[in-house]
Enzyme design. Structure first.
Site, PDB file in Angstrom:
ATOM      1  N   ASP A   1       0.842  -1.181   0.000  1.00 36.77           N
ATOM      2  CA  ASP A   1       0.000   0.000   0.000  1.00 36.77           C
ATOM      3  C   ASP A   1       0.878   1.233   0.000  1.00 36.77           C
ATOM      4  OD1 ASP A   1      -2.996   0.220   0.136  1.00 36.77           O
ATOM      5  OD2 ASP A   1      -2.616  -1.617   1.274  1.00 36.77           O
TER       6      ASP A   1
ATOM      7  N   PHE B   1       1.109   4.755 -13.551  1.00 35.66           N
ATOM      8  CA  PHE B   1      -0.287   4.820 -13.116  1.00 35.66           C
ATOM      9  C   PHE B   1      -0.433   5.903 -12.035  1.00 35.66           C
ATOM     10  CE2 PHE B   1      -0.129   2.859  -8.878  1.00 35.66           C
ATOM     11  CZ  PHE B   1       1.152   2.360  -8.889  1.00 35.66           C
TER      12      PHE B   1
ATOM     13  N   HIS C   1       9.552   4.500  -4.117  1.00 40.22           N
ATOM     14  CA  HIS C   1       9.161   4.058  -2.788  1.00 40.22           C
ATOM     15  C   HIS C   1       8.907   2.547  -2.772  1.00 40.22           C
ATOM     16  CE1 HIS C   1       6.005   5.269  -5.486  1.00 40.22           C
ATOM     17  NE2 HIS C   1       5.064   4.659  -4.792  1.00 40.22           N
ATOM     18  N   ARG C   2       8.206   2.077  -3.816  1.00 46.97           N
ATOM     19  CA  ARG C   2       7.828   0.652  -3.867  1.00 46.97           C
ATOM     20  C   ARG C   2       9.074  -0.222  -4.030  1.00 46.97           C
ATOM     21  NH1 ARG C   2       4.409   1.452  -7.224  1.00 46.97           N
ATOM     22  NH2 ARG C   2       2.866   1.777  -5.611  1.00 46.97           N
TER      23      ARG C   2
HETATM   24  P1  IMP Z   1      -2.702   1.955  -3.220  1.00 47.82           P
HETATM   25  O1  IMP Z   1      -3.772   1.976  -2.177  1.00 47.82           O
HETATM   26  O2  IMP Z   1      -1.392   1.484  -2.729  1.00 47.82           O
HETATM   27  O3  IMP Z   1      -3.103   1.276  -4.485  1.00 47.82           O
HETATM   28  O4  IMP Z   1      -2.381   3.440  -3.622  1.00 47.82           O
HETATM   29  C1  IMP Z   1      -3.218   4.515  -3.345  1.00 47.82           C
HETATM   30  C2  IMP Z   1      -3.225   5.490  -4.494  1.00 47.82           C
HETATM   31  O5  IMP Z   1      -1.943   6.117  -4.544  1.00 47.82           O
HETATM   32  C3  IMP Z   1      -3.439   4.823  -5.841  1.00 47.82           C
HETATM   33  O6  IMP Z   1      -4.756   4.996  -6.267  1.00 47.82           O
HETATM   34  C4  IMP Z   1      -2.519   5.547  -6.766  1.00 47.82           C
HETATM   35  O7  IMP Z   1      -3.271   6.527  -7.414  1.00 47.82           O
HETATM   36  C5  IMP Z   1      -1.510   6.212  -5.858  1.00 47.82           C
HETATM   37  N1  IMP Z   1      -0.212   5.545  -5.992  1.00 47.82           N
HETATM   38  C6  IMP Z   1       0.290   4.512  -5.268  1.00 47.82           C
HETATM   39  N2  IMP Z   1       1.518   4.183  -5.686  1.00 47.82           N
HETATM   40  C7  IMP Z   1       1.776   5.008  -6.728  1.00 47.82           C
HETATM   41  C8  IMP Z   1       2.875   5.130  -7.600  1.00 47.82           C
HETATM   42  O8  IMP Z   1       3.876   4.393  -7.553  1.00 47.82           O
HETATM   43  N3  IMP Z   1       2.772   6.097  -8.516  1.00 47.82           N
HETATM   44  C9  IMP Z   1       1.688   6.922  -8.633  1.00 47.82           C
HETATM   45  N4  IMP Z   1       0.638   6.841  -7.860  1.00 47.82           N
HETATM   46  C10 IMP Z   1       0.674   5.883  -6.908  1.00 47.82           C
END
Ligand code: IMP
Length: 195
Positions: free
Chosen positions: A72, A148, A177-178
């Site tokens: 997340d 994305f 970050h990921r």
């Molecule tokens: P999630 O709950 O981890 O899927 O992320 C929450 C929201 O943050 C998602 O809807 C994405 O729009 C945004 N997000 C998460 N990671 C990224 C990334 O690596 N790049 C851009 N947006 C991100």
């Protein structure tokens, strides 16, 4: 030291193929294969990204009967006092990148960071979390077509003034970050769950 009865595989619970591809590339560097499991896991709302990831991981491990990871992330914008943070998913679905740029029209302080939490959980062990942070800035306009979410408006520090969306997956993984959180996880996973 634990062995891998299921092979050297990480089971990644996600429905996001972009996240999966990024993870697959990072984990491959540690000789760990990644399997994508599309399981609907509980997603709570909480101020803490770690809490959201942990609760999902416990639920997903129970549903799959396997050791799994979930990931997340949230975007924290300094000039908006940390908004949208752990509520990034909702904010992306509602106002999106354009809405963020509009909110920031008169905001000079554009520093922001992504915080990622990879949570590992197995049916018989408590969850364990790994963190990664990417610092950068919110751009003035959307740029790029890769990736994305908020990728078109986030420029990582030292990323040659490019947004994540202007980078290939390999390029983004150098700063993301990921990738950092997955690297931490992989170190631990491949050391046989030591430390
Ligand atoms: P999630 O709950 O981890 O899927 O992320 C929450 C929201 O943050 C998602 O809807 C994405 O729009 C945004 N997000 C998460 N990671 C990224 C990334 O690596 N790049 C851009 N947006 C991100």
């Amino acid at each position: 030291m634990k062995s891998f009865p299921w092979g050297r595989v990480a089971f990644f619970v996600t429905g996001n193929t972009c996240k999966f591809d990024e993870a697959r590339m990072v984990l491959a560097e540690y000789n760990v294969a990644t399997a994508m499991l599309r399981v609907k896991a509980v997603e709570i709302q909480d101020d803490s990204v770690e809490e959201v990831a942990k609760v999902s991981a416990i639920d997903a491990a129970k549903k799959c009967g396997l050791p799994i990871i979930v990931e997340d992330a949230g975007l924290f914008i300094e000039g908006l006092k940390g908004f949208p943070g752990s509520y990034s998913s909702y904010v992306y679905r509602t106002i999106g990148t354009k809405g963020i740029l509009e909110l920031m029209e008169n905001v000079e302080e554009r520093e922001a960071y992504f915080h990622s939490v990879v949570a590992f959980s197995s049916p018989d062990e408590p969850p364990r979390c790994f963190h990664g942070k990417a610092e950068g800035k919110i751009s003035r306009e959307e740029k790029g077509s890769h990736g994305f979410g908020f990728d078109p408006i986030f420029k990582p520090l030292n990323g040659h003034d490019k947004t994540f969306a202007e980078m290939t997956k390999e390029g983004k993984n150098k700063y993301s970050h990921r990738a950092l959180a997955l690297g931490e996880f992989a170190e631990w996973y491949t050391s046989g769950f030591q430390k």
